[in-house]
Every structure is written in C-alpha cells, then in structure tokens.
Scaffold this motif. Structure first.
Motif, PDB file in Angstrom:
ATOM      1  N   GLU A  33       0.838  -1.197   0.000  1.00 55.42           N
ATOM      2  CA  GLU A  33       0.000   0.000   0.000  1.00 55.42           C
ATOM      3  C   GLU A  33       0.878   1.254   0.000  1.00 55.42           C
ATOM      4  N   VAL A  34       0.602   2.153  -0.934  1.00 53.40           N
ATOM      5  CA  VAL A  34       1.389   3.387  -1.061  1.00 53.40           C
ATOM      6  C   VAL A  34       0.460   4.558  -1.330  1.00 53.40           C
ATOM      7  N   GLN A  35       1.012   5.760  -1.131  1.00 52.75           N
ATOM      8  CA  GLN A  35       0.321   6.978  -1.543  1.00 52.75           C
ATOM      9  C   GLN A  35       1.047   7.547  -2.760  1.00 52.75           C
ATOM     10  N   SER A  36       0.326   8.301  -3.551  1.00 54.87           N
ATOM     11  CA  SER A  36       0.918   8.792  -4.795  1.00 54.87           C
ATOM     12  C   SER A  36       0.529  10.243  -5.042  1.00 54.87           C
ATOM     13  N   ALA A  37       1.244  10.844  -5.976  1.00 56.22           N
ATOM     14  CA  ALA A  37       0.962  12.207  -6.434  1.00 56.22           C
ATOM     15  C   ALA A  37       1.570  12.363  -7.812  1.00 56.22           C
ATOM     16  N   LYS A  38       1.133  13.381  -8.520  1.00 59.75           N
ATOM     17  CA  LYS A  38       1.644  13.609  -9.865  1.00 59.75           C
ATOM     18  C   LYS A  38       2.739  14.671  -9.859  1.00 59.75           C
ATOM     19  N   VAL A  39       3.655  14.532 -10.796  1.00 61.09           N
ATOM     20  CA  VAL A  39       4.714  15.520 -10.964  1.00 61.09           C
ATOM     21  C   VAL A  39       4.084  16.835 -11.411  1.00 61.09           C
ATOM     22  N   GLU A  40       4.456  17.931 -10.747  1.00 59.35           N
ATOM     23  CA  GLU A  40       3.865  19.230 -11.051  1.00 59.35           C
ATOM     24  C   GLU A  40       4.931  20.196 -11.559  1.00 59.35           C
ATOM     25  N   ARG A  41       4.456  21.292 -12.116  1.00 59.83           N
ATOM     26  CA  ARG A  41       5.341  22.347 -12.598  1.00 59.83           C
ATOM     27  C   ARG A  41       4.994  23.644 -11.872  1.00 59.83           C
ATOM     28  N   GLY A  42       6.017  24.368 -11.461  1.00 60.28           N
ATOM     29  CA  GLY A  42       5.781  25.611 -10.745  1.00 60.28           C
ATOM     30  C   GLY A  42       7.062  26.189 -10.201  1.00 60.28           C
ATOM     31  N   GLN A  43       6.950  26.896  -9.078  1.00 59.82           N
ATOM     32  CA  GLN A  43       8.089  27.593  -8.468  1.00 59.82           C
ATOM     33  C   GLN A  43       8.635  26.788  -7.296  1.00 59.82           C
ATOM     34  N   VAL A  44       9.963  26.707  -7.232  1.00 64.30           N
ATOM     35  CA  VAL A  44      10.648  26.082  -6.102  1.00 64.30           C
ATOM     36  C   VAL A  44      11.584  27.125  -5.497  1.00 64.30           C
ATOM     37  N   VAL A  45      11.475  27.312  -4.180  1.00 62.81           N
ATOM     38  CA  VAL A  45      12.287  28.304  -3.477  1.00 62.81           C
ATOM     39  C   VAL A  45      13.170  27.594  -2.468  1.00 62.81           C
ATOM     40  N   HIS A  46      14.491  27.775  -2.631  1.00 63.31           N
ATOM     41  CA  HIS A  46      15.439  27.210  -1.665  1.00 63.31           C
ATOM     42  C   HIS A  46      15.682  28.226  -0.574  1.00 63.31           C
ATOM     43  N   LYS A  47      15.387  27.849   0.665  1.00 58.25           N
ATOM     44  CA  LYS A  47      15.527  28.768   1.793  1.00 58.25           C
ATOM     45  C   LYS A  47      16.579  28.264   2.768  1.00 58.25           C
ATOM     46  N   VAL A  48      17.300  29.223   3.335  1.00 58.16           N
ATOM     47  CA  VAL A  48      18.283  28.938   4.383  1.00 58.16           C
ATOM     48  C   VAL A  48      17.744  29.533   5.676  1.00 58.16           C
ATOM     49  N   ALA A  49      17.558  28.689   6.674  1.00 58.70           N
ATOM     50  CA  ALA A  49      17.012  29.139   7.953  1.00 58.70           C
ATOM     51  C   ALA A  49      18.142  29.548   8.893  1.00 58.70           C
ATOM     52  N   ALA A  50      17.910  30.616   9.631  1.00 57.00           N
ATOM     53  CA  ALA A  50      18.886  31.097  10.605  1.00 57.00           C
ATOM     54  C   ALA A  50      18.146  31.886  11.679  1.00 57.00           C
TER      55      ALA A  50
END
Length: 413
Positions: A33-50
């Motif tokens: 048993e697994v869960q699934s999702a579809k590949v999407e297109r959009g914005q990805v933001v890389h954040k550095v936490a401090a």
C-alpha cells in the motif's frame, strides 16, 4: 450423468476454486500500500534558515576620553537627540587648572622669545659692524631659537589642555535615540584611549537589521541582495521582509576542540519597513531565499530515495548480469543515485506496479525537490509511506494506492 461423475466434477470445481482463492490471497499479500501524487510544474524556493537578534544599522557608543566624575546628565533612555546636542558633563576643575597653567607658560615663553629676538637683532647689528665676535652673535641666535621652540611647546601644551577640558563636555555624534544610559550623576568615568568606558549609546532606530548565524554548509548558498522573510518573536503575527546586506568572510567557532564544534558565519539582513514596536536585542528567525526557480518540475521531498545503479537496471540486464559476474561486482562499488518510484500499469494484468527511475535533482525547497531530468509532467509517483520508499519498495513491486492515514488522538490513547 452418474453420481460418481457429478462428485468428481464438484471436487474439481472446489479444488480449482480453493487454488484460485489462495492465489489471489498470495497476490494480495505481495501488494504494498502506497500513496501517490503527480509531478507538477511551478516555483521552487530554496531557503536557508537562521536565527539571530535585532540591532540598529548605525549605533554609536558615547564614552569618556578623559577621566572625571559625572556632574550633569542632560538625557535619559528613550530621548531623541540631534547631532551636536549636549549630553553630559564631567567635573572639569582639574582640566580648567591645566588650561590656566598652560596659558601662563605660553605667556612666559612669549616674553622670553621677545627678549631673545631683541638680543639676536642687536648682536647681528654689532656683528655687521665687527664690534662683536661671530661667537657672541651665534650665541644670541641659539638663545632665540631655543625661545622660539619653547613657545611652540607651550602652544602645544595649551592646545592639549584645552582639548582635555573640552572633552569633559560630551555632545551627540549623530542624531538618534538614546538606547542606553550607563552612568549616573556622581559616578566616575574612566577615560582611556585604549578601552571604552561607555556612558551611553545612541542609535538610529529607523534603520534596523538582523544579525544571524548561518552554518558553514548553508552560507555558500547565500548571496548579497537575497530577500528574506523575518519573524520576530515579540511580533509573531506579522512576517517582515529583509535583504542580505553583508556576509562575514571569517568564521566564528563555538565549542572548539570538541565533538559539538559548530562553524557559523555572521550575516547582516536589513529590515525593510521596521515597525516602531521593535527594540534592539529582540530575537528573530529568518528564512533567506537563497535561490528561486520558476516554471520547473518538482516532486515532494519524501518521494526521493537512494538506490545503487545496479538496482535500476536489474530487470533489463538480468540475463547479462548472470553471464558476467565481474560487471556485477563493479556495480556493487558504484555510489547510490537518486531515484523515484513511478507508478505504471501492471504488465501481468490489473493493478499497478512501480518502476525505479533515476532522476537529477536541482534546488531543494521547503517541501519539494526540483527535478532537472528523469521525470515528465503528470507522471504519477510514490510519495509514501517513507518506510516503503526508503527500504521496502523494489523495481517491479505491485502496489495499491491508498490515502494517507490521518492521526487519530483517540486511537493513539
């Protein structure tokens, strides 16, 4: 049809039914048993936490340059002062006496100089008429030069005395708010050119910044001009914006010489539109937008796992692997690669199965990975459970798509 034939037919049907039943149960037992999702297109933001603390961009420590007892304090904490405004007064009795003494020394040296100059001129005239020797004239000239030097020394001493006297009165070096008063009337200020004895601090609270510690692994992703999201602990309902203005070039180590040693770099973040409620020293958490990619493919972080390249090609190269065991040993030494399990229709009939697919990832967002290559838009991938993705699933496994189970507090108890 005889009774015997009927019994045989019934037995055959029963045996076939039982076999089919157990075959179905076995097949279901192998389905994960697994869960699934579809590949999407959009914005990805890389954040550095401090995290760090609020401080003014411009802050000046007002300290005493000369020693003396504070006899007057003209401001208090929170007062706004203009540049050049009077702040405090030290006891100037000793320094006033030094000025008077230096003035008298200067007056005496000027009188001596006048006499030496008169003698020099007189001896020069006599020497021209050859009424005195050159030695006498040179003696008068030397005494004049000594008197001139003494006058210059007296002038320098007077200037120093007046400077010390003037330093007993302190004035605002800039316009701003008095954020700290460190002395009271009657206390002693220890003036020194080598160490600060801070009397008060003046800061421009209209320009504030956050000084944060960024780990050495993350600071390489941070650049000047990166935008940030700032959350101040005292104002948790509001998100503020900021810009990275300075990145330290030297590291600061904590816990040096131990297993807990941490290497951080100081990063200054200018706070845009600071509210009047904030004060220097408040704690703040910062998310630095180190990189932003628009219109890219992305998948949930938990859907990425690691497998060795051999496992990716196991189905296609099974016969080749049997024939050439040496190649197989070489594969064992290869480094794992990033893979995603893609859902496809089962080749054996109904249901779904998974196919391992190697991917190349880009930046990592808060919840998503950028996919550079290896997947297409709307590909259906496995997103959970993490235990199955990380260890359980293998190429070709049959799966059943289910919904993620929600946490139930009653069941937990």
């Amino acid at each position: 049809m005889s009774k015997k034939k009927i019994i045989i037919i019934v037995l055959v049907v029963v045996v076939v039914g039982i076999g089919g039943f157990f075959a179905v149960k076995k097949d279901q037992g192998n389905t994960k048993e697994v869960q699934s999702a579809k590949v999407e297109r959009g914005q990805v933001v890389h954040k550095v936490a401090a995290s760090g603390r609020i401080q003014p961009v411009v802050e000046v420590n007002v300290s005493a340059d000369v020693a003396g007892r504070v006899i007057r304090m003209a401001v208090k904490e929170g007062d706004w002062v203009e540049k050049g405004e009077f702040l405090a007064q030290l006891d100037a009795t000793r320094y006033k006496a030094d000025v008077d003494r230096a003035e008298q020394v200067l007056a005496s040296s000027e009188a001596s100089l006048s006499l030496a100059e008169l003698e020099k001129n007189q001896q020069f005239e006599l020497f021209q008429k050859k009424l005195v020797s050159e030695l006498i004239y040179q003696g008068a000239l030397v005494r004049y030069q000594q008197s001139l030097s003494a006058k210059k020394q007296a002038q320098a001493a007077l200037a120093q005395s007046r400077d010390n006297y003037n330093k007993t009165m302190m004035f605002a070096p800039m316009s701003g708010t008095v954020t700290l008063v460190n002395k009271e009337v009657g206390e002693m200020a220890l003036g020194s050119a080598f160490s600060q004895d801070i009397i008060m601090i003046i800061a421009d609270l209209n320009a504030m910044e956050v000084l944060v510690d960024v780990n050495e692994n993350d600071v390489v992703d941070v650049s000047l001009g990166d935008t940030t999201e700032i959350e101040i602990d005292a104002l948790q309902d509001t998100m503020f914006q900021g810009v990275v203005t300075e990145i330290a070039h030297s590291a600061q180590n904590t816990g040096g010489g131990s297993l807990d040693q941490v290497t951080n770099f100081k990063v200054q973040i200018r706070l845009l539109d600071p509210p009047p409620e904030i004060r220097p020293g408040m704690s703040a958490a910062v998310d630095i937008r180190a990189d932003v990619k628009n219109d890219v493919l992305y998948v949930p972080i938990q859907s990425i796992t690691m497998r060795k390249p051999r496992q990716l090609e196991e189905k296609q190269n099974k016969e080749l692997s049997r024939a050439d065991s040496s190649n197989n040993m070489e594969d064992e030494d290869l480094e794992p690669v990033e893979v995603v399990f893609v859902l496809v229709d089962s080749e054996k009939g109904k249901g779904k199965e998974v196919v391992q697919r190697e991917v190349v990832t880009g930046i990592i967002g808060e919840r998503d990975f950028e996919i550079v290559s290896g997947l297409e838009l709307d590909d259906e991938i496995v997103t959970g459970p993490y235990k199955e993705i990380s260890r359980g699933l293998n190429d070709g496994d049959k799966v059943k798509i289910t919904k993620r189970k929600k946490f139930n507090a009653d069941e937990k108890r």
